[in-house]
Design an enzyme around this catalytic site. Structure first.
Site, PDB file in Angstrom:
ATOM      1  N   GLY A 224     -16.267 -30.624   3.929  1.00 31.94           N
ATOM      2  CA  GLY A 224     -16.668 -31.579   2.892  1.00 31.94           C
ATOM      3  C   GLY A 224     -18.121 -31.983   3.087  1.00 31.94           C
TER       4      GLY A 224
ATOM      5  N   GLU B  48     -17.184 -28.658   8.789  1.00 35.38           N
ATOM      6  CA  GLU B  48     -17.925 -27.705   7.936  1.00 35.38           C
ATOM      7  C   GLU B  48     -18.505 -28.523   6.794  1.00 35.38           C
ATOM      8  OE1 GLU B  48     -18.517 -24.543   8.264  1.00 35.38           O
ATOM      9  OE2 GLU B  48     -17.221 -24.047   9.951  1.00 35.38           O
TER      10      GLU B  48
ATOM     11  N   CYS C  74     -21.082 -24.368  -0.681  1.00 36.25           N
ATOM     12  CA  CYS C  74     -21.835 -24.944   0.448  1.00 36.25           C
ATOM     13  C   CYS C  74     -23.018 -24.068   0.807  1.00 36.25           C
ATOM     14  CB  CYS C  74     -20.913 -25.146   1.641  1.00 36.25           C
ATOM     15  SG  CYS C  74     -20.101 -23.636   2.194  1.00 36.25           S
TER      16      CYS C  74
HETATM   17  P1  NAD Z   1     -16.011 -34.997   0.341  1.00 34.76           P
HETATM   18  O1  NAD Z   1     -16.584 -35.212   1.689  1.00 34.76           O
HETATM   19  O2  NAD Z   1     -16.199 -36.040  -0.689  1.00 34.76           O
HETATM   20  O3  NAD Z   1     -14.419 -34.779   0.429  1.00 34.76           O
HETATM   21  C1  NAD Z   1     -13.853 -33.745   1.181  1.00 34.76           C
HETATM   22  C2  NAD Z   1     -12.422 -34.127   1.539  1.00 34.76           C
HETATM   23  O4  NAD Z   1     -12.438 -35.277   2.401  1.00 34.76           O
HETATM   24  C3  NAD Z   1     -11.544 -34.501   0.359  1.00 34.76           C
HETATM   25  O5  NAD Z   1     -10.242 -34.002   0.597  1.00 34.76           O
HETATM   26  C4  NAD Z   1     -11.552 -36.025   0.407  1.00 34.76           C
HETATM   27  O6  NAD Z   1     -10.401 -36.614  -0.183  1.00 34.76           O
HETATM   28  C5  NAD Z   1     -11.565 -36.272   1.902  1.00 34.76           C
HETATM   29  N1  NAD Z   1     -12.128 -37.567   2.314  1.00 34.76           N
HETATM   30  C6  NAD Z   1     -12.954 -38.389   1.619  1.00 34.76           C
HETATM   31  N2  NAD Z   1     -13.288 -39.465   2.360  1.00 34.76           N
HETATM   32  C7  NAD Z   1     -12.654 -39.324   3.550  1.00 34.76           C
HETATM   33  C8  NAD Z   1     -12.627 -40.089   4.761  1.00 34.76           C
HETATM   34  N3  NAD Z   1     -13.311 -41.236   4.886  1.00 34.76           N
HETATM   35  N4  NAD Z   1     -11.912 -39.619   5.796  1.00 34.76           N
HETATM   36  C9  NAD Z   1     -11.249 -38.447   5.709  1.00 34.76           C
HETATM   37  N5  NAD Z   1     -11.227 -37.678   4.591  1.00 34.76           N
HETATM   38  C10 NAD Z   1     -11.926 -38.109   3.523  1.00 34.76           C
HETATM   39  O7  NAD Z   1     -16.579 -33.584  -0.143  1.00 34.76           O
HETATM   40  P2  NAD Z   1     -16.403 -32.883  -1.558  1.00 34.76           P
HETATM   41  O8  NAD Z   1     -17.271 -33.588  -2.546  1.00 34.76           O
HETATM   42  O9  NAD Z   1     -14.960 -32.714  -1.843  1.00 34.76           O
HETATM   43  O10 NAD Z   1     -16.985 -31.413  -1.259  1.00 34.76           O
HETATM   44  C11 NAD Z   1     -18.310 -31.049  -1.467  1.00 34.76           C
HETATM   45  C12 NAD Z   1     -19.045 -30.974  -0.152  1.00 34.76           C
HETATM   46  O11 NAD Z   1     -18.380 -30.085   0.742  1.00 34.76           O
HETATM   47  C13 NAD Z   1     -20.446 -30.414  -0.293  1.00 34.76           C
HETATM   48  O12 NAD Z   1     -21.324 -31.165   0.500  1.00 34.76           O
HETATM   49  C14 NAD Z   1     -20.315 -29.002   0.260  1.00 34.76           C
HETATM   50  O13 NAD Z   1     -21.510 -28.429   0.726  1.00 34.76           O
HETATM   51  C15 NAD Z   1     -19.321 -29.202   1.341  1.00 34.76           C
HETATM   52  N6  NAD Z   1     -18.700 -27.940   1.726  1.00 34.76           N
HETATM   53  C16 NAD Z   1     -18.973 -27.386   2.959  1.00 34.76           C
HETATM   54  C17 NAD Z   1     -18.458 -26.144   3.298  1.00 34.76           C
HETATM   55  C18 NAD Z   1     -18.761 -25.479   4.616  1.00 34.76           C
HETATM   56  O14 NAD Z   1     -18.064 -24.530   4.963  1.00 34.76           O
HETATM   57  N7  NAD Z   1     -19.736 -25.923   5.371  1.00 34.76           N
HETATM   58  C19 NAD Z   1     -17.646 -25.484   2.388  1.00 34.76           C
HETATM   59  C20 NAD Z   1     -17.396 -26.066   1.155  1.00 34.76           C
HETATM   60  C21 NAD Z   1     -17.917 -27.309   0.834  1.00 34.76           C
END
Ligand code: NAD
Length: 486
Positions: free
Chosen positions: A236, A258, A292
């Site tokens: 995320g 990640e 990402c």
């Molecule tokens: P996000 O961080 O908002 O959410 C990701 C997940 O975390 C969701 O399931 C969400 O419900 C959960 N979440 C939210 N707050 C939380 C907390 N306080 N504690 C635990 N879990 C929580 O991210 P997003 O908007 O869903 O995804 C986009 C981001 O993910 C972008 O920054 C992207 O680059 C990144 N990403 C990284 C990779 C990688 O492999 N490095 C791959 C895909 C996406």
């Protein structure tokens, strides 16, 4: 250029919501008493509802994963591998229906949805072929010292909305193959396909080995703080990743993070700009830039700058934007309203700064969160579009004259996921790429990954790696066994 606020979205839908989804807890499908709506980003309207897991239900999922751990860790590796291969077969057999659902909830074109599912299947099989061997550290007359790897216990997997199936499959398979059990939470924006897959996998894994629970961000917080979970595998944003890391400290959970990226592509002066423009375009705009490791900044040498900008603008103008269910469409909508608003704000900032918009830049009226592929030239390094992870279909092309300056600017960020260098002199390009401060540096390509190559971020783009032996070891505890022989 368009500088207005968010286009109007239509009133809520009146069509009945699809409701055939359930959490998987201890081998049972649990619909529960609460639910939340899931929006189709191509219409901006809710089309389904997902079960919202309660706190006691999460506790039950964790308890069942703990119970199942003892027998699953003792299951021979060959059987665990066979289960993962069966799982991949189920994904493949159900690709058509799953891809349709993935496109509805995520927005990506059907072809890309099918690719995501087939990639999840092939990467899963690939990972389940990797061997983690014991290491003999000393064998002497006096002593025998071995290093062995053991599963950690219960792994909580938390996934984002941009590639929910592939990004679940990586950590899920790593955890299960190495003998751990799992509680998996998809993003509240895209829970449906993951829940359908969970139902299909009931026949593959014994009760408790795989639990899938849906809910809002708060559910993620419950998981990272849960004393019954031994490791979190989180994919995320950087901001959430930091919260996850802090929360894991409670019981010193292991974690793999990640996180987001702001990948730079440095284009050297010896390329044919027209030949590489389609590849650069695809690497930046696939899944409407919501990747990402998408290219998020291009640094182009001044001698080829205008030609490359023109060729990228042509690609952007040609690309068809629309509902992912339309077979001719190449770019679907932005996945959710919050992200759509962020991209519009970044566009507005970009135009306010006086940058040149070479293609796109006009946001159509709703319905749906559509945004045209937008190419931006002559933008200041300090602009939001250059500094932040835009995670959308808007790409800055920046000019340089000295490759050392391009490298310095590419590295001048707290992000460090991946990056690439493009040049005809491959050795020169490779030397420069090796100095990118990233987890993966590509030459004349971008976004190529595989089950046997570790992937993850440097700096604030993450911690730990997924895939390959290095990734699998992140789901295991090393243990030294030291025997005094006499
Ligand atoms: P996000 O961080 O908002 O959410 C990701 C997940 O975390 C969701 O399931 C969400 O419900 C959960 N979440 C939210 N707050 C939380 C907390 N306080 N504690 C635990 N879990 C929580 O991210 P997003 O908007 O869903 O995804 C986009 C981001 O993910 C972008 O920054 C992207 O680059 C990144 N990403 C990284 C990779 C990688 O492999 N490095 C791959 C895909 C996406």
């Amino acid at each position: 250029m368009n500088s207005r606020a968010i286009p109007d979205q239509p009133a809520a839908a009146t069509a009945p919501l699809r409701a055939d989804f359930a959490n998987l807890i201890d081998g049972e499908l649990v619909a529960g008493n609460e639910w939340f709506e899931v929006i189709n980003p191509a219409t901006g309207q809710a089309f389904a509802r997902a079960p919202r897991v309660s706190r006691p239900e999460l506790d039950r999922a964790v308890a069942s994963a703990r119970r199942a751990f003892n027998s699953w860790r003792a299951t021979p590796l060959a059987e665990r591998r066979a289960a993962i291969v069966r799982m991949a077969g189920i994904l493949t057999d159900n690709t058509a229906a799953l891809a349709q659902l993935l496109t509805q909830e995520q927005g990506k074109p059907l072809g890309q949805a099918r690719d995501e599912i087939s990639r999840a299947a092939s990467q899963s099989v690939g990972m389940a072929q990797i061997l983690i061997s014991d290491e003999l550290l000393e064998e002497s007359a006096e002593r025998r010292i071995e290093l062995k790897y053991f599963p950690l216990g219960v792994v909580g997997v938390i996934t984002p909305w941009n590639a929910p199936i592939n990004l679940a499959a990586g950590p899920l398979v790593a955890a299960l193959y190495t003998g751990n059990t799992v509680v998996l939470k998809p993003s509240p924006y895209t829970p449906l396909c993951t829940l359908k897959i969970a139902a299909l996998l009931r026949e593959v894994f014994p009760p408790g080995v795989l639990n899938v629970v849906a809910g809002p961000d708060e559910l993620g917080e419950w998981m990272t703080a849960h004393p019954g979970i031994d490791k979190i595998s989180f994919t995320g944003s950087v901001a959430t990743g930091k919260q996850v890391m802090a929360s894991c400290a409670g019981n010193l959970k292991r974690f793999t993070l990640e996180l987001g990226g702001n990948d730079a592509a440095i284009v050297l002066d010896d390329v044919d700009p027209r030949a590489i423009a389609p590849k650069l375009f695809f690497s930046a705009f696939v899944n409407s830039g919501q990747v990402c490791m998408a290219i998020k900044r291009i640094y182009a040498h001044e001698s080829i700058y205008e030609e490359l900008c023109g060729a990228l603008a042509e690609e952007a103008t040609k690309a068809r934007v629309g509902s992912g269910l339309d077979p001719d469409v190449q770019l679907g909508p932005i996945q959710n309203l919050e992200q759509y608003q962020k991209i519009i704000a970044i566009l507005n900032d970009t135009t306010a700064q006086g940058a040149r918009i070479l293609a796109g830049g006009r946001v159509p009226a709703g319905p749906g969160y559509f945004f045209p592929p937008t190419i931006v030239a002559d933008i200041d390094d300090r602009a939001r579009l250059v500094q932040e992870e835009q995670f959308g279909p808007i790409l800055p092309v920046l000019k340089y004259s000295d490759p050392e300056d391009a490298l310095r600017r590419a590295n001048d960020t707290r992000f460090g996921l991946s990056g690439s260098v493009w040049g005809t002199d491959v050795e020169r390009a490779t030397r420069l790429a090796a100095r990118l401060e990233v987890g993966t540096a590509w030459v004349n390509q971008h976004r190529t990954t595989s089950a046997t190559v570790p992937f993850g971020g440097a700096k604030e783009s993450g911690m730990g790696r997924q895939y390959a032996q290095l990734g699998l070891k992140g789901y295991m505890e090393p243990r030294v066994i030291s025997v005094l022989k006499s």
